[in-house]
Write a protein that holds these residues in place. Structure first.
Motif, PDB file in Angstrom:
ATOM      1  N   ASN A   1       0.820  -1.209   0.000  1.00 28.37           N
ATOM      2  CA  ASN A   1       0.000   0.000   0.000  1.00 28.37           C
ATOM      3  C   ASN A   1       0.857   1.264   0.000  1.00 28.37           C
ATOM      4  N   ASP A   2       0.207   2.420   0.034  1.00 28.74           N
ATOM      5  CA  ASP A   2       0.920   3.695  -0.093  1.00 28.74           C
ATOM      6  C   ASP A   2       1.789   4.021   1.113  1.00 28.74           C
ATOM      7  N   GLU A   3       1.581   3.317   2.221  1.00 32.09           N
ATOM      8  CA  GLU A   3       2.421   3.511   3.404  1.00 32.09           C
ATOM      9  C   GLU A   3       3.619   2.573   3.405  1.00 32.09           C
ATOM     10  N   GLY A   4       3.679   1.688   2.407  1.00 35.38           N
ATOM     11  CA  GLY A   4       4.774   0.726   2.333  1.00 35.38           C
ATOM     12  C   GLY A   4       4.491  -0.571   3.056  1.00 35.38           C
ATOM     13  N   ASP A   5       3.248  -0.755   3.518  1.00 38.01           N
ATOM     14  CA  ASP A   5       2.878  -1.985   4.220  1.00 38.01           C
ATOM     15  C   ASP A   5       2.566  -3.098   3.221  1.00 38.01           C
ATOM     16  N   LEU A   6       2.832  -4.326   3.638  1.00 43.36           N
ATOM     17  CA  LEU A   6       2.607  -5.493   2.786  1.00 43.36           C
ATOM     18  C   LEU A   6       1.152  -5.937   2.881  1.00 43.36           C
ATOM     19  N   LEU A   7       0.547  -6.223   1.741  1.00 36.47           N
ATOM     20  CA  LEU A   7      -0.814  -6.758   1.693  1.00 36.47           C
ATOM     21  C   LEU A   7      -0.713  -8.252   1.438  1.00 36.47           C
ATOM     22  N   LEU A   8      -1.060  -9.032   2.443  1.00 38.53           N
ATOM     23  CA  LEU A   8      -0.874 -10.483   2.404  1.00 38.53           C
ATOM     24  C   LEU A   8      -2.221 -11.195   2.395  1.00 38.53           C
ATOM     25  N   VAL A   9      -2.401 -12.090   1.425  1.00 39.27           N
ATOM     26  CA  VAL A   9      -3.566 -12.969   1.408  1.00 39.27           C
ATOM     27  C   VAL A   9      -3.138 -14.297   2.011  1.00 39.27           C
ATOM     28  N   LYS A  10      -3.670 -14.604   3.195  1.00 39.64           N
ATOM     29  CA  LYS A  10      -3.276 -15.818   3.906  1.00 39.64           C
ATOM     30  C   LYS A  10      -3.828 -17.057   3.212  1.00 39.64           C
ATOM     31  N   THR A  11      -3.333 -18.194   3.646  1.00 38.42           N
ATOM     32  CA  THR A  11      -3.764 -19.454   3.033  1.00 38.42           C
ATOM     33  C   THR A  11      -5.252 -19.711   3.241  1.00 38.42           C
ATOM     34  N   ASP A  12      -5.863 -19.086   4.273  1.00 33.44           N
ATOM     35  CA  ASP A  12      -7.309 -19.242   4.484  1.00 33.44           C
ATOM     36  C   ASP A  12      -8.104 -18.164   3.745  1.00 33.44           C
ATOM     37  N   LYS A  13      -7.411 -17.411   2.856  1.00 36.44           N
ATOM     38  CA  LYS A  13      -7.998 -16.395   1.974  1.00 36.44           C
ATOM     39  C   LYS A  13      -8.331 -15.077   2.675  1.00 36.44           C
ATOM     40  N   THR A  14      -8.066 -14.966   3.969  1.00 35.08           N
ATOM     41  CA  THR A  14      -8.235 -13.674   4.621  1.00 35.08           C
ATOM     42  C   THR A  14      -7.047 -12.779   4.274  1.00 35.08           C
ATOM     43  N   GLN A  15      -7.284 -11.462   4.298  1.00 36.17           N
ATOM     44  CA  GLN A  15      -6.229 -10.519   3.920  1.00 36.17           C
ATOM     45  C   GLN A  15      -5.752  -9.736   5.135  1.00 36.17           C
ATOM     46  N   LEU A  16      -4.448  -9.589   5.233  1.00 28.88           N
ATOM     47  CA  LEU A  16      -3.833  -8.835   6.315  1.00 28.88           C
ATOM     48  C   LEU A  16      -2.980  -7.710   5.748  1.00 28.88           C
ATOM     49  N   THR A  17      -2.921  -6.610   6.485  1.00 30.57           N
ATOM     50  CA  THR A  17      -1.967  -5.545   6.187  1.00 30.57           C
ATOM     51  C   THR A  17      -0.849  -5.661   7.211  1.00 30.57           C
ATOM     52  N   VAL A  18       0.370  -5.888   6.730  1.00 30.18           N
ATOM     53  CA  VAL A  18       1.495  -6.180   7.620  1.00 30.18           C
ATOM     54  C   VAL A  18       2.516  -5.053   7.550  1.00 30.18           C
ATOM     55  N   LYS A  19       2.796  -4.436   8.690  1.00 34.89           N
ATOM     56  CA  LYS A  19       3.813  -3.392   8.752  1.00 34.89           C
ATOM     57  C   LYS A  19       5.195  -4.024   8.871  1.00 34.89           C
ATOM     58  N   SER A  20       6.164  -3.407   8.219  1.00 32.37           N
ATOM     59  CA  SER A  20       7.510  -3.983   8.194  1.00 32.37           C
ATOM     60  C   SER A  20       8.107  -4.095   9.590  1.00 32.37           C
ATOM     61  N   GLY A  21       7.714  -3.196  10.496  1.00 28.69           N
ATOM     62  CA  GLY A  21       8.263  -3.213  11.843  1.00 28.69           C
ATOM     63  C   GLY A  21       7.885  -4.433  12.653  1.00 28.69           C
ATOM     64  N   LEU A  22       6.886  -5.192  12.177  1.00 26.87           N
ATOM     65  CA  LEU A  22       6.444  -6.388  12.890  1.00 26.87           C
ATOM     66  C   LEU A  22       7.091  -7.656  12.350  1.00 26.87           C
ATOM     67  N   VAL A  23       7.847  -7.532  11.258  1.00 23.94           N
ATOM     68  CA  VAL A  23       8.410  -8.693  10.574  1.00 23.94           C
ATOM     69  C   VAL A  23       9.911  -8.774  10.827  1.00 23.94           C
ATOM     70  N   THR A  24      10.384  -9.942  11.231  1.00 24.12           N
ATOM     71  CA  THR A  24      11.823 -10.120  11.424  1.00 24.12           C
ATOM     72  C   THR A  24      12.490 -10.726  10.197  1.00 24.12           C
ATOM     73  N   LYS A  25      11.710 -11.472   9.398  1.00 28.01           N
ATOM     74  CA  LYS A  25      12.298 -12.083   8.203  1.00 28.01           C
ATOM     75  C   LYS A  25      11.200 -12.450   7.221  1.00 28.01           C
ATOM     76  N   LEU A  26      11.472 -12.235   5.941  1.00 28.32           N
ATOM     77  CA  LEU A  26      10.559 -12.645   4.878  1.00 28.32           C
ATOM     78  C   LEU A  26      11.245 -13.713   4.051  1.00 28.32           C
ATOM     79  N   ILE A  27      10.584 -14.862   3.930  1.00 26.52           N
ATOM     80  CA  ILE A  27      11.130 -15.984   3.166  1.00 26.52           C
ATOM     81  C   ILE A  27      10.237 -16.211   1.957  1.00 26.52           C
TER      82      ILE A  27
END
Length: 242
Positions: A214-240
């Motif tokens: 999104n425009d704030e630089g947050d990641l838009l993630l569609v989970k395996t159960d099809k729900t969508q989350l907005t994830v801020k980079s400050g909450l993530v320690t590693k992306l694989i």
């Protein structure tokens, strides 16, 4: 800002820490460079391998508070433009949120730290590392590359730094709108559309497909159960990337 405007250290604990120290005595933009760091750090305080022969830069900045969220974007875009225009490297991309990749291997990363007082932004520090003469001898948990690994040539670190810095400050002082910067950054991210695993600060893991940013630089993630989350980079320690 040119090479003569940089304060250089043969070695230091961290160029970012030095910027924080200078923040109490100057309101000017400042560049700190070092040939090696003893306590270089990456995202979430992970150690950053900092041997001599690579570029370690930090910038002390006083950005418009409304634009503070794009500073790390400017850092990765500066490295992207430098590598593609000055050295014509192919297969360059950005990995959300702070890495520059060549052929899927990390060549550069940035780290932004903001200091607030009573909810008012006082200053920001942007740290930037670029693998220049790094060789394939380090046991690092991330696949990496360097300018030397790609070309087989060694480079003068100060000369490389003097080429990188104008790219950053040209973007920093640019008349481009925030939306233009975000769009430029987003279009270079290769994480979009890929299946990923996110390791979170609370030790949980999230799996899904990256829908976008999104425009704030947050990641838009569609989970395996099809729900969508907005994830801020400050909450993530590693992306694989799967």
């Amino acid at each position: 800002m040119t090479l003569k405007d940089i304060i250089w250290f043969e070695s230091c604990d961290s160029t970012m820490d030095i910027c924080h120290r200078f923040a109490s005595i100057t309101k000017k933009e400042l560049s700190i460079g070092a040939f090696s760091q003893l306590k270089g750090r990456g995202t979430k305080n992970r150690s950053w391998v900092s041997p001599k022969g690579n570029v370690f830069l930090s910038f002390l900045l006083h950005p418009n508070p409304l634009k503070v969220h794009i500073i790390h974007m400017l850092g990765t875009l500066a490295i992207y433009e430098f590598l593609s225009r000055n050295y014509h490297f192919d297969n360059i991309s950005l990995k959300w949120p702070n890495d520059v990749m060549i052929q899927g291997k990390k060549i550069s990363g940035v780290l932004q730290e903001n200091v607030y007082q009573n909810q008012n932004l006082i200053y920001s520090v942007l740290g930037l590392g670029l693998n220049v003469n790094l060789e394939e001898i380090y046991n690092i948990d991330t696949e990496y590359t360097s300018m030397k690994i790609i070309t087989g040539k060694s480079y003068n670190v100060k000369n490389i730094a003097s080429e990188v810095i104008p790219y950053f400050f040209n973007l920093y002082y640019s008349s481009m709108t925030t939306n233009d910067i975000v769009s430029l950054w987003r279009n270079k991210i290769d994480t979009i559309g890929k299946d990923v695993i996110l390791e979170m600060k609370d030790n949980k893991r999230l799996s899904g497909k990256v829908k976008g940013v999104n425009d704030e630089g947050d990641l838009l993630l569609v989970k395996t159960d099809k729900t969508q989350l907005t994830v801020k980079s400050g909450l993530v320690t590693k992306l694989i990337i799967n």
